[in-house]
Design a protein around this motif. Structure first.
Motif, PDB file in Angstrom:
ATOM      1  N   GLY A  94       0.934  -0.966   0.049  1.00  0.00           N
ATOM      2  CA  GLY A  94       0.032  -0.004   0.063  1.00  0.00           C
ATOM      3  C   GLY A  94       1.000   1.321   0.050  1.00  0.00           C
ATOM      4  O   GLY A  94       0.567   2.148  -0.682  1.00  0.00           O
ATOM      5  N   PHE A  95       2.095   1.274   0.896  1.00  0.00           N
ATOM      6  CA  PHE A  95       2.815   2.304   0.978  1.00  0.00           C
ATOM      7  C   PHE A  95       3.415   2.615  -0.435  1.00  0.00           C
ATOM      8  O   PHE A  95       3.571   3.696  -1.093  1.00  0.00           O
ATOM      9  N   LEU A  96       4.236   1.424  -0.847  1.00  0.00           N
ATOM     10  CA  LEU A  96       4.907   1.879  -2.032  1.00  0.00           C
ATOM     11  C   LEU A  96       4.163   1.746  -3.649  1.00  0.00           C
ATOM     12  O   LEU A  96       4.254   2.750  -4.288  1.00  0.00           O
ATOM     13  N   VAL A  97       3.424   0.895  -3.715  1.00  0.00           N
ATOM     14  CA  VAL A  97       2.856   0.634  -4.964  1.00  0.00           C
ATOM     15  C   VAL A  97       1.619   1.748  -5.160  1.00  0.00           C
ATOM     16  O   VAL A  97       1.442   2.161  -6.019  1.00  0.00           O
ATOM     17  N   ILE A  98       0.753   1.584  -4.195  1.00  0.00           N
ATOM     18  CA  ILE A  98      -0.441   2.290  -4.339  1.00  0.00           C
ATOM     19  C   ILE A  98      -0.261   3.787  -4.050  1.00  0.00           C
ATOM     20  O   ILE A  98      -0.550   4.684  -4.736  1.00  0.00           O
ATOM     21  N   GLY A  99       0.454   3.959  -2.723  1.00  0.00           N
ATOM     22  CA  GLY A  99       0.670   5.521  -2.433  1.00  0.00           C
ATOM     23  C   GLY A  99       1.791   6.167  -2.990  1.00  0.00           C
ATOM     24  O   GLY A  99       1.439   7.059  -3.580  1.00  0.00           O
ATOM     25  N   PHE A 100       2.966   5.689  -2.850  1.00  0.00           N
ATOM     26  CA  PHE A 100       4.094   6.396  -3.314  1.00  0.00           C
ATOM     27  C   PHE A 100       4.277   6.486  -4.881  1.00  0.00           C
ATOM     28  O   PHE A 100       4.042   7.481  -5.469  1.00  0.00           O
ATOM     29  N   LEU A 101       4.025   5.362  -5.628  1.00  0.00           N
ATOM     30  CA  LEU A 101       4.046   5.428  -7.103  1.00  0.00           C
ATOM     31  C   LEU A 101       2.915   5.983  -7.515  1.00  0.00           C
ATOM     32  O   LEU A 101       2.835   6.571  -8.675  1.00  0.00           O
ATOM     33  N   GLY A 102       1.617   5.831  -7.095  1.00  0.00           N
ATOM     34  CA  GLY A 102       0.496   6.315  -7.353  1.00  0.00           C
ATOM     35  C   GLY A 102       0.556   8.118  -7.211  1.00  0.00           C
ATOM     36  O   GLY A 102       0.019   8.735  -7.930  1.00  0.00           O
ATOM     37  N   GLY A 103       1.321   8.382  -6.203  1.00  0.00           N
ATOM     38  CA  GLY A 103       1.562   9.851  -5.754  1.00  0.00           C
ATOM     39  C   GLY A 103       2.648  10.422  -6.980  1.00  0.00           C
ATOM     40  O   GLY A 103       2.807  11.682  -7.313  1.00  0.00           O
ATOM     41  N   LEU A 104       3.422   9.609  -7.107  1.00  0.00           N
ATOM     42  CA  LEU A 104       5.070   9.949  -8.016  1.00  0.00           C
ATOM     43  C   LEU A 104       4.281  10.200  -9.521  1.00  0.00           C
ATOM     44  O   LEU A 104       4.556  10.670 -10.241  1.00  0.00           O
ATOM     45  N   THR A 105       3.767   8.887 -10.041  1.00  0.00           N
ATOM     46  CA  THR A 105       3.248   9.088 -11.534  1.00  0.00           C
ATOM     47  C   THR A 105       2.071   9.746 -11.726  1.00  0.00           C
ATOM     48  O   THR A 105       1.419   9.967 -10.836  1.00  0.00           O
ATOM     49  N   THR A 106       1.975  10.535 -12.971  1.00  0.00           N
ATOM     50  CA  THR A 106       1.135  11.401 -13.240  1.00  0.00           C
ATOM     51  C   THR A 106       0.262  11.123 -14.455  1.00  0.00           C
ATOM     52  O   THR A 106       0.375  11.927 -15.350  1.00  0.00           O
ATOM     53  N   PHE A 107      -0.257  10.115 -14.706  1.00  0.00           N
ATOM     54  CA  PHE A 107      -0.989  10.023 -15.830  1.00  0.00           C
ATOM     55  C   PHE A 107      -2.100  11.030 -16.245  1.00  0.00           C
ATOM     56  O   PHE A 107      -2.402  11.033 -17.412  1.00  0.00           O
ATOM     57  N   SER A 108      -2.836  11.494 -15.249  1.00  0.00           N
ATOM     58  CA  SER A 108      -3.816  12.454 -15.346  1.00  0.00           C
ATOM     59  C   SER A 108      -3.199  13.664 -16.028  1.00  0.00           C
ATOM     60  O   SER A 108      -3.525  14.230 -16.673  1.00  0.00           O
ATOM     61  N   SER A 109      -1.941  13.969 -15.294  1.00  0.00           N
ATOM     62  CA  SER A 109      -1.183  15.194 -15.972  1.00  0.00           C
ATOM     63  C   SER A 109      -0.880  14.808 -17.399  1.00  0.00           C
ATOM     64  O   SER A 109      -0.862  15.851 -18.229  1.00  0.00           O
ATOM     65  N   PHE A 110      -0.525  13.604 -17.755  1.00  0.00           N
ATOM     66  CA  PHE A 110      -0.183  13.159 -19.212  1.00  0.00           C
ATOM     67  C   PHE A 110      -1.297  13.271 -19.940  1.00  0.00           C
ATOM     68  O   PHE A 110      -0.871  14.226 -20.880  1.00  0.00           O
ATOM     69  N   GLY A 111      -2.352  13.066 -19.614  1.00  0.00           N
ATOM     70  CA  GLY A 111      -3.349  13.343 -20.267  1.00  0.00           C
ATOM     71  C   GLY A 111      -3.891  14.652 -20.571  1.00  0.00           C
ATOM     72  O   GLY A 111      -4.225  15.312 -21.748  1.00  0.00           O
ATOM     73  N   ASN A 112      -3.774  15.219 -19.689  1.00  0.00           N
ATOM     74  CA  ASN A 112      -4.062  16.922 -19.511  1.00  0.00           C
ATOM     75  C   ASN A 112      -3.133  17.564 -20.474  1.00  0.00           C
ATOM     76  O   ASN A 112      -3.344  18.516 -21.394  1.00  0.00           O
ATOM     77  N   GLU A 113      -1.752  17.229 -20.428  1.00  0.00           N
ATOM     78  CA  GLU A 113      -0.708  18.123 -21.223  1.00  0.00           C
ATOM     79  C   GLU A 113      -0.746  17.687 -22.642  1.00  0.00           C
ATOM     80  O   GLU A 113      -0.371  18.664 -23.430  1.00  0.00           O
ATOM     81  N   THR A 114      -0.968  16.352 -22.736  1.00  0.00           N
ATOM     82  CA  THR A 114      -1.326  15.990 -24.324  1.00  0.00           C
ATOM     83  C   THR A 114      -2.438  16.910 -25.004  1.00  0.00           C
ATOM     84  O   THR A 114      -2.490  17.209 -26.062  1.00  0.00           O
ATOM     85  N   LEU A 115      -3.387  17.040 -24.257  1.00  0.00           N
ATOM     86  CA  LEU A 115      -4.633  17.654 -24.694  1.00  0.00           C
ATOM     87  C   LEU A 115      -4.383  19.340 -25.023  1.00  0.00           C
ATOM     88  O   LEU A 115      -4.679  19.960 -25.873  1.00  0.00           O
ATOM     89  N   ILE A 116      -3.522  19.772 -24.019  1.00  0.00           N
ATOM     90  CA  ILE A 116      -2.919  20.893 -24.243  1.00  0.00           C
ATOM     91  C   ILE A 116      -2.251  21.143 -25.482  1.00  0.00           C
ATOM     92  O   ILE A 116      -2.450  22.219 -26.251  1.00  0.00           O
ATOM     93  N   LEU A 117      -1.281  20.337 -25.460  1.00  0.00           N
ATOM     94  CA  LEU A 117      -0.510  20.366 -26.877  1.00  0.00           C
ATOM     95  C   LEU A 117      -1.286  20.540 -27.908  1.00  0.00           C
ATOM     96  O   LEU A 117      -1.285  20.982 -29.085  1.00  0.00           O
ATOM     97  N   PHE A 118      -2.446  19.412 -28.138  1.00  0.00           N
ATOM     98  CA  PHE A 118      -3.153  19.244 -29.321  1.00  0.00           C
ATOM     99  C   PHE A 118      -4.096  20.767 -29.323  1.00  0.00           C
ATOM    100  O   PHE A 118      -4.268  21.335 -30.562  1.00  0.00           O
ATOM    101  N   LYS A 119      -4.302  21.187 -28.229  1.00  0.00           N
ATOM    102  CA  LYS A 119      -5.181  22.689 -28.418  1.00  0.00           C
ATOM    103  C   LYS A 119      -4.504  23.596 -29.024  1.00  0.00           C
ATOM    104  O   LYS A 119      -4.948  24.509 -29.512  1.00  0.00           O
ATOM    105  N   LEU A 120      -3.114  23.694 -28.806  1.00  0.00           N
ATOM    106  CA  LEU A 120      -2.163  24.602 -29.085  1.00  0.00           C
ATOM    107  C   LEU A 120      -1.748  24.162 -30.709  1.00  0.00           C
ATOM    108  O   LEU A 120      -0.672  24.950 -30.921  1.00  0.00           O
ATOM    109  N   ASP A 121      -2.325  23.262 -31.229  1.00  0.00           N
ATOM    110  CA  ASP A 121      -2.199  22.912 -32.620  1.00  0.00           C
ATOM    111  C   ASP A 121      -0.668  22.260 -32.767  1.00  0.00           C
ATOM    112  O   ASP A 121      -0.137  22.343 -33.685  1.00  0.00           O
ATOM    113  N   GLN A 122      -0.021  21.684 -31.684  1.00  0.00           N
ATOM    114  CA  GLN A 122       1.321  21.075 -31.536  1.00  0.00           C
ATOM    115  C   GLN A 122       0.979  19.613 -31.678  1.00  0.00           C
ATOM    116  O   GLN A 122       1.500  18.866 -30.608  1.00  0.00           O
ATOM    117  N   LEU A 123       0.412  19.226 -32.815  1.00  0.00           N
ATOM    118  CA  LEU A 123       0.187  18.011 -32.872  1.00  0.00           C
ATOM    119  C   LEU A 123       1.232  16.727 -32.946  1.00  0.00           C
ATOM    120  O   LEU A 123       1.039  15.605 -32.317  1.00  0.00           O
TER     121      LEU A 123
END
Length: 133
Positions: free
Chosen positions: A72-101
């Motif tokens: 729970g500490f390492l896999v769910i908590g630490f790595l869940g807090g560290l990795t940012t797949f939601s940020s990945f999705g948001n940043e990718t959409l921002i790149l598309f909105k900026l026409d940086q396909l």
């Protein structure tokens, strides 16, 4: 399956530490990301997180090393807090909105390809290491 206070606290503490490390990584890579117009910090933490989760899960499967609290500490908590797949999705959409396909598709390709390769590598190393122990 019940959840003890210790399990919940383990996930929470791991998530806190992973999130703080993610924040520090973003600050560290901020100038490079702005200069390249590419989310370097997110790519970095996603690949490292995928590598670590592959390694830890493989060790846990082969040797039963991780208690429920440590999982729970390492896999769910630490790595869940560290990795940012939601940020990945948001940043990718921002790149598309900026026409940086091209950068948007490059972001998708690199995160998925390097992430999957890192999980495989982590599992491979974890498997080899657990065979030595």
């Amino acid at each position: 399956m019940g959840y003890s206070l210790l399990k919940v606290a383990s996930v929470g503490l791991g998530g806190f530490l992973g999130s703080v490390l993610r924040f520090g990584t973003a600050i560290y890579f901020q100038s490079m990301s702005q200069r390249l117009s590419f989310p370097v910090a997110t790519l970095t933490v996603n690949v490292i997180g995928c590598l670590l989760i592959g390694f830890l899960v493989q060790l846990a499967e082969n040797q039963k090393y991780l208690s429920q609290e440590m999982h729970g500490f390492l896999v769910i908590g630490f790595l869940g807090g560290l990795t940012t797949f939601s940020s990945f999705g948001n940043e990718t959409l921002i790149l598309f909105k900026l026409d940086q396909l091209i950068r948007g598709f490059l972001n998708i390709t690199l995160n998925v390809a390097f992430g999957l390769a890192a999980v495989w590598l982590g599992r491979f190393v974890g498997s080899r290491l657990s065979n030595l122990i």
